[in-house]
Design a protein around this motif. Sequence first.
Motif, short mmCIF file in Angstrom:
data_model
loop_
_atom_site.label_atom_id
_atom_site.label_comp_id
_atom_site.label_asym_id
_atom_site.label_seq_id
_atom_site.Cartn_x
_atom_site.Cartn_y
_atom_site.Cartn_z
N LYS A 38 0.84 -1.20 0.00
CA LYS A 38 0.00 0.00 0.00
C LYS A 38 0.87 1.24 0.00
O LYS A 38 1.79 1.37 0.81
CB LYS A 38 -0.92 -0.01 1.22
CG LYS A 38 -1.93 1.15 1.24
CD LYS A 38 -2.89 1.03 2.41
CE LYS A 38 -2.16 1.15 3.73
NZ LYS A 38 -3.09 1.26 4.88
N TRP A 39 0.59 2.16 -0.91
CA TRP A 39 1.39 3.37 -1.11
C TRP A 39 0.50 4.56 -0.76
O TRP A 39 -0.43 4.88 -1.49
CB TRP A 39 1.83 3.42 -2.57
CG TRP A 39 2.95 4.34 -2.92
CD1 TRP A 39 2.96 5.69 -2.79
CD2 TRP A 39 4.21 3.98 -3.49
NE1 TRP A 39 4.13 6.20 -3.26
CE2 TRP A 39 4.93 5.17 -3.69
CE3 TRP A 39 4.80 2.77 -3.87
CZ2 TRP A 39 6.21 5.18 -4.25
CZ3 TRP A 39 6.06 2.79 -4.43
CH2 TRP A 39 6.76 3.97 -4.61
N ALA A 51 5.51 9.86 0.78
CA ALA A 51 4.61 8.70 0.88
C ALA A 51 5.14 7.69 1.88
O ALA A 51 6.35 7.57 2.08
CB ALA A 51 4.44 8.02 -0.48
N VAL A 52 4.21 6.98 2.51
CA VAL A 52 4.54 5.83 3.36
C VAL A 52 4.13 4.58 2.60
O VAL A 52 2.97 4.45 2.17
CB VAL A 52 3.83 5.91 4.71
CG1 VAL A 52 4.05 4.61 5.50
CG2 VAL A 52 4.32 7.10 5.51
N VAL A 53 5.08 3.66 2.43
CA VAL A 53 4.82 2.40 1.74
C VAL A 53 4.76 1.30 2.79
O VAL A 53 5.69 1.13 3.58
CB VAL A 53 5.91 2.10 0.71
CG1 VAL A 53 5.64 0.76 0.01
CG2 VAL A 53 6.00 3.23 -0.31
N SER A 83 14.80 11.32 -0.67
CA SER A 83 15.27 10.77 0.60
C SER A 83 14.38 9.60 1.00
O SER A 83 13.27 9.45 0.50
CB SER A 83 15.25 11.85 1.70
OG SER A 83 13.91 12.30 1.92
N MET A 84 14.91 8.78 1.94
CA MET A 84 14.15 7.63 2.44
C MET A 84 14.37 7.51 3.94
O MET A 84 15.43 7.84 4.47
CB MET A 84 14.59 6.33 1.75
CG MET A 84 14.35 6.31 0.26
SD MET A 84 14.59 4.65 -0.46
CE MET A 84 13.12 3.83 0.15
N VAL A 85 13.35 6.99 4.63
CA VAL A 85 13.43 6.67 6.05
C VAL A 85 12.93 5.24 6.24
O VAL A 85 11.86 4.89 5.76
CB VAL A 85 12.58 7.64 6.91
CG1 VAL A 85 12.69 7.27 8.39
CG2 VAL A 85 13.01 9.08 6.69
N GLY A 86 13.72 4.40 6.91
CA GLY A 86 13.31 3.02 7.16
C GLY A 86 13.71 2.05 6.08
O GLY A 86 13.49 0.84 6.24
N ALA A 87 14.29 2.50 4.99
CA ALA A 87 14.74 1.64 3.91
C ALA A 87 15.75 2.42 3.07
O ALA A 87 15.97 3.62 3.30
CB ALA A 87 13.56 1.17 3.04
N GLN A 149 9.36 5.09 4.40
CA GLN A 149 8.88 6.38 3.90
C GLN A 149 9.85 6.91 2.86
O GLN A 149 11.07 6.74 2.99
CB GLN A 149 8.77 7.37 5.06
CG GLN A 149 8.28 8.76 4.66
CD GLN A 149 8.14 9.68 5.87
OE1 GLN A 149 7.38 9.39 6.78
NE2 GLN A 149 8.89 10.78 5.88
N LEU A 150 9.33 7.53 1.82
CA LEU A 150 10.19 8.12 0.80
C LEU A 150 9.62 9.45 0.32
O LEU A 150 8.40 9.67 0.34
CB LEU A 150 10.39 7.17 -0.38
CG LEU A 150 9.26 6.92 -1.39
CD1 LEU A 150 9.80 6.15 -2.59
CD2 LEU A 150 8.09 6.20 -0.79
N SER A 151 10.53 10.32 -0.06
CA SER A 151 10.17 11.62 -0.64
C SER A 151 10.49 11.57 -2.13
O SER A 151 11.64 11.35 -2.51
CB SER A 151 10.95 12.75 0.04
OG SER A 151 10.66 13.99 -0.56
N VAL A 152 9.46 11.73 -2.96
CA VAL A 152 9.59 11.58 -4.41
C VAL A 152 9.55 12.95 -5.06
O VAL A 152 8.69 13.79 -4.72
CB VAL A 152 8.45 10.69 -4.96
CG1 VAL A 152 8.58 10.51 -6.47
CG2 VAL A 152 8.45 9.33 -4.26
#
Length: 444
Positions: A38-39, A51-53, A83-87, A149-152
């Motif tokens: 789920k995105w 977004a949180v994936v 950027s990414m958080v958690g991955a 989480q990622l910033s696109v």
Amino acid sequence: MVFNKLAYPLAMAAFFAIVISQAGAYDPLDPTGNITIKWDVISWTADGYVAVVTMTNFQMYRHIMNPGWTLGWSWAKKEVIWSMVGAQATEQGDCSKFKGNVPHCCKRNPTVVDLLPGVPYNQQIANCCKGGVVSSWGQDPSAAVSSFQLSVGLSGTSNKTVKLPLNFTLLGPGLGYTCSQAKIVPSTVFLTPDGRRKTQALMTWNVTCTYSQILASRYPTCCVSVSSFYNSTITPCPTCSCGCQNNKTCISSDAQIRSVVGNNISTTTGGNKGSAIKCTNHMCPIRVHWHVKLNYKEYWRVKMTVTNFNYQMNYTQWTLVAQHPNLDNITQVFSFGYKPLVPYESINDTGMFYGLKFFNDILKEAGADGNVQSELILKKDMNTFTFKQGWAFPHKIYFNGDQCMMPAPDQYPYLPNSAISNLISSSTMASLLLLVFANLLLAI
């Protein structure tokens, strides 16, 4: 109309390809099991969104083990990950056109992996940082979720301008998943930490990934052998169950073990799967042995042993699924956890066994400690119970979600002709002996 001679064969080939692919992905013991990605877009930025994936494993007994999942997709436009958080993305790609602030990943088809436990707090979000290990839903729903989480950027900044990613892939150790295209769904509703206010994602899309053993492995990865108290015959795993012996990939001597399994081999991540398997007739990394151990008046007893023949691999959070008609009357399970699986309301013949945490939830690599054992006590249903025709042996066995190769039913240990399948109770036997003794006295 001119009939194209190739049209019919091509149409039939396409039809059977679709049927085979669907059959490989459908699991009759877990018909609704899948991994849903789920995105959720939670905020807009100057050139894109945050977004949180969330990856949720709804499969009842199939988990993702160490070294964890790898998620991939293709961007629909020229998006980048700022950027990414958690991955993290496994490759940055070519970001040479950016000056100053350089994106985390500029690849058109990024691949992402989970972070390992113990990363700094500011790099974590909820349900992240477990090394990609995801439990099955049936075993532990709280551990069946993984998030990042990622910033696109360069993506558009509204529901109308954002394009959904394409061609999702889910890879990992022994994973064979096919993923659907992303589909927009109703926006996710979140509760604030205090539970007093609801918020809503700005945009949500889902991807569904289903498992196929055909894609996961060319050969089965486990096999089943059987034995019983009423016959000295042991029915082994079928020969070449998981491939045939090859001196390049199987180990037959202690010297080979010492040369292959050294200090540089990690026994928790597996190494090269299949390169350090003990030479056997079946050549499977895992063998499950089902032994019909004892028979009581109203109950019967089974011993199950799971043996690891891989010298380079530990199996963490392993699961074993058995299908047998008497599992609806299981009374006690020793040493393993147990949960009935009821894929269809009218049938209760399937159960999942798994290790107890900190006791036997890790099946160690081949060797003295490379096995786990349990015994089951089942109550007899006198209308169906019998030792004849292999009824006491399982119909199917799955290990870690893969169906194991079973012996042919005509090779099961047979019930000797002199044996009585429905054993006479001790009280009945005593009555018969007294009657015989009384008749002897009268004859005198």
